[in-house]
Design a protein around this motif. Structure first.
Motif, PDB file in Angstrom:
ATOM      1  N   THR A   1      56.624  11.008 -16.692  1.00 36.07           N
ATOM      2  CA  THR A   1      56.214  11.124 -15.425  1.00 36.07           C
ATOM      3  C   THR A   1      55.763  12.140 -14.586  1.00 36.07           C
ATOM      4  O   THR A   1      54.505  11.753 -13.908  1.00 36.07           O
TER       5      THR A   1
ATOM      6  N   SER B   1      55.261  -6.354 -11.743  1.00 35.26           N
ATOM      7  CA  SER B   1      56.080  -5.979 -13.028  1.00 35.26           C
ATOM      8  C   SER B   1      56.406  -7.016 -13.971  1.00 35.26           C
ATOM      9  O   SER B   1      56.706  -7.169 -15.441  1.00 35.26           O
TER      10      SER B   1
ATOM     11  N   SER C   1      59.936   5.849 -20.391  1.00 42.10           N
ATOM     12  CA  SER C   1      59.390   5.789 -21.852  1.00 42.10           C
ATOM     13  C   SER C   1      58.099   5.056 -22.585  1.00 42.10           C
ATOM     14  O   SER C   1      57.942   5.424 -24.216  1.00 42.10           O
ATOM     15  N   GLY C   2      57.271   4.545 -21.550  1.00 43.57           N
ATOM     16  CA  GLY C   2      56.012   3.728 -22.475  1.00 43.57           C
ATOM     17  C   GLY C   2      54.926   5.081 -22.848  1.00 43.57           C
ATOM     18  O   GLY C   2      55.301   6.349 -22.611  1.00 43.57           O
TER      19      GLY C   2
ATOM     20  N   THR D   1      56.852   1.785 -13.355  1.00 45.20           N
ATOM     21  CA  THR D   1      56.691   1.583 -14.982  1.00 45.20           C
ATOM     22  C   THR D   1      57.696   1.867 -15.614  1.00 45.20           C
ATOM     23  O   THR D   1      58.910   3.419 -14.943  1.00 45.20           O
ATOM     24  N   TYR D   2      57.656   1.869 -17.112  1.00 45.15           N
ATOM     25  CA  TYR D   2      58.546   2.731 -17.727  1.00 45.15           C
ATOM     26  C   TYR D   2      58.242   3.931 -18.186  1.00 45.15           C
ATOM     27  O   TYR D   2      57.438   4.468 -18.791  1.00 45.15           O
TER      28      TYR D   2
ATOM     29  N   SER E   1      59.370 -11.528 -19.455  1.00 48.73           N
ATOM     30  CA  SER E   1      60.512 -11.038 -18.522  1.00 48.73           C
ATOM     31  C   SER E   1      61.366 -10.861 -18.807  1.00 48.73           C
ATOM     32  O   SER E   1      61.910 -12.261 -18.899  1.00 48.73           O
TER      33      SER E   1
ATOM     34  N   CYS F   1      52.035  -8.112 -22.984  1.00 50.50           N
ATOM     35  CA  CYS F   1      53.096  -8.058 -22.669  1.00 50.50           C
ATOM     36  C   CYS F   1      54.366  -9.419 -22.833  1.00 50.50           C
ATOM     37  O   CYS F   1      53.509  -9.986 -22.760  1.00 50.50           O
TER      38      CYS F   1
END
Length: 167
Positions: A81, A107, A30-31, A27-28, A161, A158
């Motif tokens: 994280t 993803s 920065s999420g 996952t990101y 991609s 989302c």
């Protein structure tokens, strides 16, 4: 050793260390904090459900690729994280049968997921039903001669991609 003239490199780490490397790989970092915590719970549940016993053919509990969960070691770890793994350390998702739930994630999103029974991942557990990624779907229009699918009026959870085409 793994067969003739080949070796399999296996890294042994604690379960917490493993998760602290898996979460930012999947996952990101920065999420939003709650999204990262959700990923930590799902990754933990997946690992517990799919852990394999050590055997001569497979000298590891779980693989490190997209076939299991991506594990890239420490290079992607962040405070966010690590904190997500630590604050959710006792949380997993359980089935009603008292087993860790089948948890799957991917993803690339946008569209619909298939139900678990159709994808051969389960025997029809309600939580594995297919869902739409769109925030709201418009109904099909129908008349006597045709069906027409309308484009969603709202976006999906989302965006596109980088691995898919915009169309």
């Amino acid at each position: 050793p793994q067969g003739e003239k080949t070796l399999s490199l296996v890294q042994e780490v604690s379960f917490a260390h493993y998760l602290k490397a898996v979460v930012p790989s999947e996952t990101y970092a920065s999420g939003p904090d709650e999204a990262i915590k959700s990923q930590a719970v799902i990754a933990r549940t997946y690992a517990l459900r799919h852990e394999e016993p050590l055997t001569g053919l497979s000298p590891f509990h779980i693989c490190a690729s997209t076939l299991c969960q991506v594990y890239r070691g420490d290079r992607l770890r962040t405070r966010a994280t690590d904190r997500a793994v630590e604050t959710t350390q006792d949380l997993i998702v359980w089935e009603s049968t008292h087993l860790p739930a089948q948890t799957f994630y991917h993803s690339i999103c946008g569209g619909e997921t298939e139900s678990g029974s159709m994808a051969h991942f389960g025997s029809g557990e309600a939580y594995l039903e297919g869902v739409s990624d769109y925030l709201s779907l418009q109904p099909l229009e129908a008349n006597d001669n045709e069906f027409r699918i309308q484009e969603p009026k709202e976006m999906s959870y989302c965006g596109n991609s980088s691995l898919t085409h915009a169309d």
